[in-house]
Design a protein around this motif. Structure first.
Motif, short mmCIF file in Angstrom:
data_model
loop_
_atom_site.label_atom_id
_atom_site.label_comp_id
_atom_site.label_asym_id
_atom_site.label_seq_id
_atom_site.Cartn_x
_atom_site.Cartn_y
_atom_site.Cartn_z
N ILE A 153 -24.53 8.89 0.06
CA ILE A 153 -23.92 8.17 -1.07
C ILE A 153 -22.58 8.81 -1.44
CG2 ILE A 153 -24.17 7.66 -3.53
CD1 ILE A 153 -27.21 7.27 -2.94
N ALA A 154 -22.52 10.13 -1.50
CA ALA A 154 -21.26 10.81 -1.82
C ALA A 154 -20.21 10.51 -0.75
CB ALA A 154 -21.48 12.32 -1.93
N PHE A 155 -20.61 10.54 0.51
CA PHE A 155 -19.69 10.20 1.60
C PHE A 155 -19.19 8.77 1.44
CE2 PHE A 155 -18.75 8.38 5.72
CZ PHE A 155 -17.87 9.31 6.25
N ASN A 156 -20.08 7.86 1.12
CA ASN A 156 -19.69 6.46 0.95
C ASN A 156 -18.69 6.29 -0.18
OD1 ASN A 156 -21.38 5.69 3.03
ND2 ASN A 156 -23.04 5.03 1.67
N LEU A 157 -18.87 7.01 -1.27
CA LEU A 157 -17.92 6.92 -2.39
C LEU A 157 -16.53 7.39 -1.96
CD1 LEU A 157 -20.13 8.15 -5.35
CD2 LEU A 157 -19.33 5.82 -4.93
N VAL A 158 -16.47 8.50 -1.24
CA VAL A 158 -15.19 9.00 -0.74
C VAL A 158 -14.61 8.01 0.26
CG1 VAL A 158 -14.10 10.83 0.62
CG2 VAL A 158 -15.73 11.41 -1.18
N PHE A 159 -15.45 7.51 1.15
CA PHE A 159 -15.01 6.58 2.18
C PHE A 159 -14.49 5.28 1.56
CE2 PHE A 159 -15.83 3.19 5.24
CZ PHE A 159 -15.07 3.65 6.30
N LEU A 160 -15.20 4.76 0.56
CA LEU A 160 -14.74 3.55 -0.10
C LEU A 160 -13.41 3.79 -0.82
CD1 LEU A 160 -18.08 2.13 -1.53
CD2 LEU A 160 -16.74 1.23 0.37
N GLY A 161 -13.26 4.97 -1.40
CA GLY A 161 -11.99 5.31 -2.04
C GLY A 161 -10.85 5.35 -1.02
N ALA A 162 -11.11 5.92 0.15
CA ALA A 162 -10.09 5.94 1.20
C ALA A 162 -9.78 4.53 1.68
CB ALA A 162 -10.56 6.80 2.36
N GLY A 163 -10.80 3.70 1.80
CA GLY A 163 -10.59 2.31 2.21
C GLY A 163 -9.76 1.54 1.20
N ALA A 164 -10.03 1.76 -0.07
CA ALA A 164 -9.24 1.11 -1.12
C ALA A 164 -7.80 1.59 -1.07
CB ALA A 164 -9.86 1.38 -2.49
N SER A 165 -7.59 2.87 -0.81
CA SER A 165 -6.25 3.43 -0.70
C SER A 165 -5.49 2.79 0.46
CB SER A 165 -6.32 4.94 -0.51
OG SER A 165 -5.06 5.48 -0.23
N VAL A 166 -6.16 2.64 1.61
CA VAL A 166 -5.52 2.01 2.77
C VAL A 166 -5.15 0.57 2.44
CG1 VAL A 166 -5.96 1.15 5.12
CG2 VAL A 166 -6.56 3.50 4.51
N ALA A 167 -6.07 -0.15 1.79
CA ALA A 167 -5.81 -1.55 1.43
C ALA A 167 -4.63 -1.65 0.47
CB ALA A 167 -7.05 -2.18 0.82
N MET A 168 -4.57 -0.78 -0.51
CA MET A 168 -3.47 -0.82 -1.48
C MET A 168 -2.14 -0.47 -0.81
SD MET A 168 -4.68 -1.96 -4.19
CE MET A 168 -3.24 -1.77 -5.20
N ASP A 169 -2.16 0.52 0.10
CA ASP A 169 -0.94 0.85 0.84
C ASP A 169 -0.45 -0.34 1.64
OD1 ASP A 169 -0.98 3.41 -0.17
OD2 ASP A 169 -1.70 4.35 1.69
N ARG A 170 -1.37 -1.04 2.26
CA ARG A 170 -1.01 -2.21 3.07
C ARG A 170 -0.44 -3.33 2.19
NH1 ARG A 170 0.91 -3.47 7.78
NH2 ARG A 170 0.18 -5.46 8.50
N ILE A 171 -1.03 -3.55 1.03
CA ILE A 171 -0.52 -4.58 0.11
C ILE A 171 0.89 -4.21 -0.36
CG2 ILE A 171 -0.83 -5.57 -2.20
CD1 ILE A 171 -3.88 -5.42 -1.63
N LYS A 172 1.10 -2.94 -0.72
CA LYS A 172 2.42 -2.49 -1.16
C LYS A 172 3.45 -2.65 -0.04
CE LYS A 172 0.71 0.89 -4.49
NZ LYS A 172 0.51 2.31 -4.74
N GLN A 173 3.04 -2.30 1.18
CA GLN A 173 3.94 -2.42 2.33
C GLN A 173 4.33 -3.88 2.55
OE1 GLN A 173 2.23 -1.09 6.01
NE2 GLN A 173 4.03 -1.64 7.21
N ARG A 174 3.39 -4.80 2.46
CA ARG A 174 3.70 -6.22 2.64
C ARG A 174 4.62 -6.74 1.54
NH1 ARG A 174 0.28 -9.84 6.02
NH2 ARG A 174 -0.83 -8.43 7.36
N ARG A 175 4.41 -6.28 0.33
CA ARG A 175 5.28 -6.71 -0.78
C ARG A 175 6.71 -6.22 -0.59
NH1 ARG A 175 1.51 -6.12 -6.16
NH2 ARG A 175 0.22 -7.94 -5.71
N ARG A 176 6.86 -5.00 -0.05
CA ARG A 176 8.20 -4.49 0.23
C ARG A 176 8.86 -5.28 1.35
NH1 ARG A 176 6.16 1.23 -0.65
NH2 ARG A 176 5.12 0.79 1.30
N GLU A 177 8.07 -5.64 2.37
CA GLU A 177 8.62 -6.36 3.53
C GLU A 177 8.92 -7.82 3.19
OE1 GLU A 177 5.67 -5.86 6.52
OE2 GLU A 177 6.18 -3.76 6.88
N HIS A 178 8.10 -8.43 2.33
CA HIS A 178 8.23 -9.84 2.00
C HIS A 178 8.21 -10.02 0.47
CE1 HIS A 178 7.40 -10.57 6.20
NE2 HIS A 178 6.31 -9.85 6.10
N PRO A 179 9.33 -9.70 -0.20
CA PRO A 179 9.33 -9.78 -1.67
C PRO A 179 9.23 -11.22 -2.18
CG PRO A 179 11.45 -8.96 -0.83
CD PRO A 179 10.56 -9.22 0.33
#
Length: 179
Positions: A153-179
């Motif tokens: 469960i602790a691993f999953n919480l950390v893993f989900l946090g990393a997944g959310a971070s990757v998703a947010m980075d990707r969204i920010k990157q797309r917004r910069r590329e396509h404003p």
């Protein structure tokens, strides 16, 4: 002068790279199949040379996946497919197979799990735990099993946090590329 020639003094126009997603999709599906097959093929005990070869093959596959995961996460970003997401998928697969194996092995000890008997039960329980669903049909009864589930469960919480971070980075990157 063809369309790729640049006027003198200017850099030549870059041609767009071929989309990388079909290859990444194939790699991801192949990884899923490889991990699931390896999970079911891994011998319970080393009774013969064939069991040793299967266990050795499993170790080679895990080392190969770990190397691929590190390569995908650490390489410079390229267009198309987010390599960090692919590395995250490989990490998820390896962790699911690892915890499913731990649960299956713990279930062989009396009093550790109620309802976990087969490898499929171990995989099912791991996925139910990762999804935080908790159907209640399989549950840890012993202290060792409960500790293993808490680590999962602790691993999953950390893993989900990393997944959310990757998703947010990707969204920010797309917004910069396509404003």
């Amino acid at each position: 002068m063809d369309s790729n020639d640049a006027p003198s003094g200017e850099a030549p126009a870059r041609t767009p790279l071929a989309p990388a997603w079909p290859w990444a999709l194939f790699r991801s599906l192949a990884t899923v199949v490889l991990v699931v097959v390896a999970y079911y093929v891994l011998p319970d005990e080393l009774r013969s040379t064939a069991d040793g070869i299967r266990a050795g093959g499993f170790v080679v596959c895990v080392i190969g996946l770990a190397a691929l995961m590190l390569y995908l996460i650490l390489r410079p970003p390229t267009g198309g497919v987010p390599a960090r997401a692919e590395g995250l998928l490989i990490t998820a697969l390896i962790s699911v197979a690892f915890f499913a194996t731990v649960y299956y092995r713990l279930s062989e000890q009396p009093g550790q799990f109620s309802g976990l008997v087969t490898r499929t039960d171990g995989l099912y329980f791991t996925l139910v735990t990762a999804a935080t669903v908790g159907y209640g049909d399989i549950h840890p009864a012993g202290q060792g099993a409960r500790i293993a589930v808490m680590i999962n469960i602790a691993f999953n919480l950390v893993f989900l946090g990393a997944g959310a971070s990757v998703a947010m980075d990707r969204i920010k990157q797309r917004r910069r590329e396509h404003p």
